[in-house]
Design an enzyme around this catalytic site. Structure first.
Site, PDB file in Angstrom:
ATOM      1  CE  LYS A  96      -2.088  -1.157   3.871  1.00  0.00           C
ATOM      2  NZ  LYS A  96      -1.358  -2.420   4.135  1.00  0.00           N
ATOM      3  NE  ARG A 114      -4.640  -1.822   9.528  1.00  0.00           N
ATOM      4  CZ  ARG A 114      -3.543  -1.205   9.064  1.00  0.00           C
ATOM      5  NH1 ARG A 114      -3.527   0.084   8.891  1.00  0.00           N
ATOM      6  NH2 ARG A 114      -2.475  -1.902   8.756  1.00  0.00           N
ATOM      7  NE  ARG A 138       7.068  -2.612   6.499  1.00  0.00           N
ATOM      8  CZ  ARG A 138       5.742  -2.436   6.564  1.00  0.00           C
ATOM      9  NH1 ARG A 138       5.084  -1.920   5.525  1.00  0.00           N
ATOM     10  NH2 ARG A 138       5.083  -2.785   7.642  1.00  0.00           N
ATOM     11  NE  ARG A 195       5.676  -0.740  10.910  1.00  0.00           N
ATOM     12  CZ  ARG A 195       4.535  -0.791  10.246  1.00  0.00           C
ATOM     13  NH1 ARG A 195       4.412  -0.142   9.098  1.00  0.00           N
ATOM     14  NH2 ARG A 195       3.516  -1.465  10.722  1.00  0.00           N
ATOM     15  NE  ARG A 248       1.507  -5.214  11.372  1.00  0.00           N
ATOM     16  CZ  ARG A 248       2.604  -5.045  10.632  1.00  0.00           C
ATOM     17  NH1 ARG A 248       3.751  -5.579  11.008  1.00  0.00           N
ATOM     18  NH2 ARG A 248       2.548  -4.349   9.534  1.00  0.00           N
TER      19      ARG A 248
HETATM   20  P1  ADP Z   1       1.094  -1.783   7.482  1.00  0.00           P
HETATM   21  O1  ADP Z   1       1.608  -0.657   6.602  1.00  0.00           O
HETATM   22  O2  ADP Z   1       2.103  -2.845   7.658  1.00  0.00           O
HETATM   23  O3  ADP Z   1      -0.234  -2.299   7.035  1.00  0.00           O
HETATM   24  P2  ADP Z   1       0.468   0.339   9.325  1.00  0.00           P
HETATM   25  O4  ADP Z   1       1.668   1.198   9.415  1.00  0.00           O
HETATM   26  O5  ADP Z   1      -0.636   0.785   8.440  1.00  0.00           O
HETATM   27  O6  ADP Z   1       0.913  -1.139   8.937  1.00  0.00           O
HETATM   28  O7  ADP Z   1      -0.141   0.103  10.769  1.00  0.00           O
HETATM   29  C1  ADP Z   1       0.678  -0.216  11.880  1.00  0.00           C
HETATM   30  C2  ADP Z   1      -0.192  -0.334  13.120  1.00  0.00           C
HETATM   31  O8  ADP Z   1      -0.810   0.923  13.400  1.00  0.00           O
HETATM   32  C3  ADP Z   1      -1.342  -1.313  13.029  1.00  0.00           C
HETATM   33  O9  ADP Z   1      -0.942  -2.650  13.346  1.00  0.00           O
HETATM   34  C4  ADP Z   1      -2.314  -0.741  14.074  1.00  0.00           C
HETATM   35  O10 ADP Z   1      -1.888  -1.044  15.397  1.00  0.00           O
HETATM   36  C5  ADP Z   1      -2.134   0.753  13.877  1.00  0.00           C
HETATM   37  N1  ADP Z   1      -3.081   1.268  12.862  1.00  0.00           N
HETATM   38  C6  ADP Z   1      -2.763   1.779  11.637  1.00  0.00           C
HETATM   39  N2  ADP Z   1      -3.871   2.147  10.975  1.00  0.00           N
HETATM   40  C7  ADP Z   1      -4.917   1.856  11.783  1.00  0.00           C
HETATM   41  C8  ADP Z   1      -6.327   1.965  11.662  1.00  0.00           C
HETATM   42  N3  ADP Z   1      -6.894   2.466  10.537  1.00  0.00           N
HETATM   43  N4  ADP Z   1      -7.085   1.566  12.697  1.00  0.00           N
HETATM   44  C9  ADP Z   1      -6.555   1.093  13.838  1.00  0.00           C
HETATM   45  N5  ADP Z   1      -5.238   0.924  14.005  1.00  0.00           N
HETATM   46  C10 ADP Z   1      -4.414   1.295  12.995  1.00  0.00           C
HETATM   47  P1  ADP Z   2       2.129  -1.920   3.217  1.00  0.00           P
HETATM   48  O1  ADP Z   2       2.141  -0.411   3.226  1.00  0.00           O
HETATM   49  O2  ADP Z   2       0.941  -2.493   2.501  1.00  0.00           O
HETATM   50  O3  ADP Z   2       2.328  -2.531   4.567  1.00  0.00           O
HETATM   51  P2  ADP Z   2       4.741  -1.628   1.886  1.00  0.00           P
HETATM   52  O4  ADP Z   2       4.480  -0.753   0.724  1.00  0.00           O
HETATM   53  O5  ADP Z   2       5.445  -1.039   3.050  1.00  0.00           O
HETATM   54  O6  ADP Z   2       3.391  -2.389   2.338  1.00  0.00           O
HETATM   55  O7  ADP Z   2       5.577  -2.882   1.367  1.00  0.00           O
HETATM   56  C1  ADP Z   2       5.998  -3.924   2.258  1.00  0.00           C
HETATM   57  C2  ADP Z   2       7.414  -4.384   1.871  1.00  0.00           C
HETATM   58  O8  ADP Z   2       7.365  -5.090   0.623  1.00  0.00           O
HETATM   59  C3  ADP Z   2       8.404  -3.238   1.651  1.00  0.00           C
HETATM   60  O9  ADP Z   2       9.669  -3.700   2.075  1.00  0.00           O
HETATM   61  C4  ADP Z   2       8.371  -3.007   0.135  1.00  0.00           C
HETATM   62  O10 ADP Z   2       9.625  -2.505  -0.341  1.00  0.00           O
HETATM   63  C5  ADP Z   2       8.109  -4.408  -0.393  1.00  0.00           C
HETATM   64  N1  ADP Z   2       7.229  -4.436  -1.591  1.00  0.00           N
HETATM   65  C6  ADP Z   2       6.165  -3.653  -1.864  1.00  0.00           C
HETATM   66  N2  ADP Z   2       5.587  -4.014  -3.040  1.00  0.00           N
HETATM   67  C7  ADP Z   2       6.297  -5.070  -3.506  1.00  0.00           C
HETATM   68  C8  ADP Z   2       6.195  -5.909  -4.683  1.00  0.00           C
HETATM   69  N3  ADP Z   2       5.227  -5.727  -5.600  1.00  0.00           N
HETATM   70  N4  ADP Z   2       7.103  -6.900  -4.826  1.00  0.00           N
HETATM   71  C9  ADP Z   2       8.076  -7.100  -3.884  1.00  0.00           C
HETATM   72  N5  ADP Z   2       8.220  -6.356  -2.776  1.00  0.00           N
HETATM   73  C10 ADP Z   2       7.347  -5.364  -2.575  1.00  0.00           C
END
Ligand code: ADP
Ligand code: ADP
Ligand code: ZN
Length: 219
Positions: free
Chosen positions: A15, A90, A129, A162, A173
């Site tokens: 994302k 979410r 990551r 992280r 998660r």
């Molecule tokens: P990822 O990019 O790996 O999906 P995020 O950075 O979006 O993770 O989220 C990290 C953490 O922050 C989540 O596990 C949750 O604890 C909190 N969080 C993020 N967005 C939300 C949301 N929309 N509602 C509730 N908690 C959230």
């Molecule tokens: P999210 O915001 O959904 O948690 P991220 O954009 O942070 O996901 O991506 C998670 C990890 O995977 C990062 O280390 C990123 O560089 C890698 N990544 C993202 N998209 C791809 C893809 N299409 N193929 C391989 N690795 C990816």
């Protein structure tokens, strides 16, 4: 072009990575709820302290505070042209709240891009990551390495991993995602706004697909 975009997908689906591409193409801000929480944590605010206790465990921060925080962000000047929302909504409660906020502002979500990735791939992605501590740009040791180890290509900031990308928290998660966030797919499908993208392909291929979708109505 569609400019009010929600990115939906599991943790690690890409994302944040794809939101960056939307920022460049659409000129909209990237609004990531996780980044907003991490910013509160680094500033030591009350919300930051509260959020940390949930984030550490891989649980969702309660809806009321999350909604208030994102709503505040959406009313800022730069979000008037649109947004790439990443990590919010979410839960169904958050999705309904988002609709209410936007309606009050005379607008709505244009498109929800669901980035679909198999579970075993998600673990590989989160395990490798690294993020920039300054500009939040995402990297991956194998799939998207920085030019210099530990240093952000974009701003020279220092990269970090992280704590909640550790395997135990990732499993939690993912289970929260399946239980609480997956129902949003039906919600947005029912509204005719859902577009599914195969996120298992290389980053550039997914980006091409995402950009094609947001450009599909001309202007
Ligand atoms: P990822 O990019 O790996 O999906 P995020 O950075 O979006 O993770 O989220 C990290 C953490 O922050 C989540 O596990 C949750 O604890 C909190 N969080 C993020 N967005 C939300 C949301 N929309 N509602 C509730 N908690 C959230
Ligand atoms: P999210 O915001 O959904 O948690 P991220 O954009 O942070 O996901 O991506 C998670 C990890 O995977 C990062 O280390 C990123 O560089 C890698 N990544 C993202 N998209 C791809 C893809 N299409 N193929 C391989 N690795 C990816
Ligand atoms: Zn950076």
């Amino acid at each position: 072009m569609y400019r009010h975009i929600v990115l939906l997908g599991a943790p690690g689906a890409g994302k944040g990575t794809q939101a960056d591409a939307l920022v460049k193409t659409l000129g909209v801000p990237h609004i990531a709820s996780g980044d907003l929480f991490r910013d509160h944590q680094s500033r030591g605010t009350e919300l930051g302290v509260l959020a940390r206790s949930y984030m550490e465990r891989g649980e969702l921060v309660p809806d009321d505070v999350t909604i208030r925080m994102v709503e505040e962000r959406l009313t800022r000047e730069d979000a008037r042209v649109g947004f790439a929302l990443d990590g919010f909504p979410r839960t169904l409660e958050q999705a309904r709240a988002l609709d209410r906020v936007l309606v009050r502002q005379g607008r709505c979500v244009d498109m929800v891009i669901y980035i679909r990735v198999p579970e075993e791939e998600l673990e590989r992605r989160l395990g490798g990551r690294w993020l920039c501590g300054t500009c939040q740009a995402p990297y991956h040791v194998v799939f998207s390495p920085p030019r210099r180890v530990g240093v952000c290509d974009r701003c020279g900031g220092e990269l970090f991993q992280r704590a909640d990308d550790a395997p135990e928290t990732v499993r939690q998660r993912l289970s929260v995602y399946l239980g609480q966030t997956l129902p949003l797919i039906q919600y947005y499908k029912g509204m005719g706004k859902l577009v599914e993208v195969d996120g298992s392909r290389p980053i550039e291929e997914v980006t091409r697909d995402v950009l094609a979708r947001v450009s599909q109505n001309g202007d």
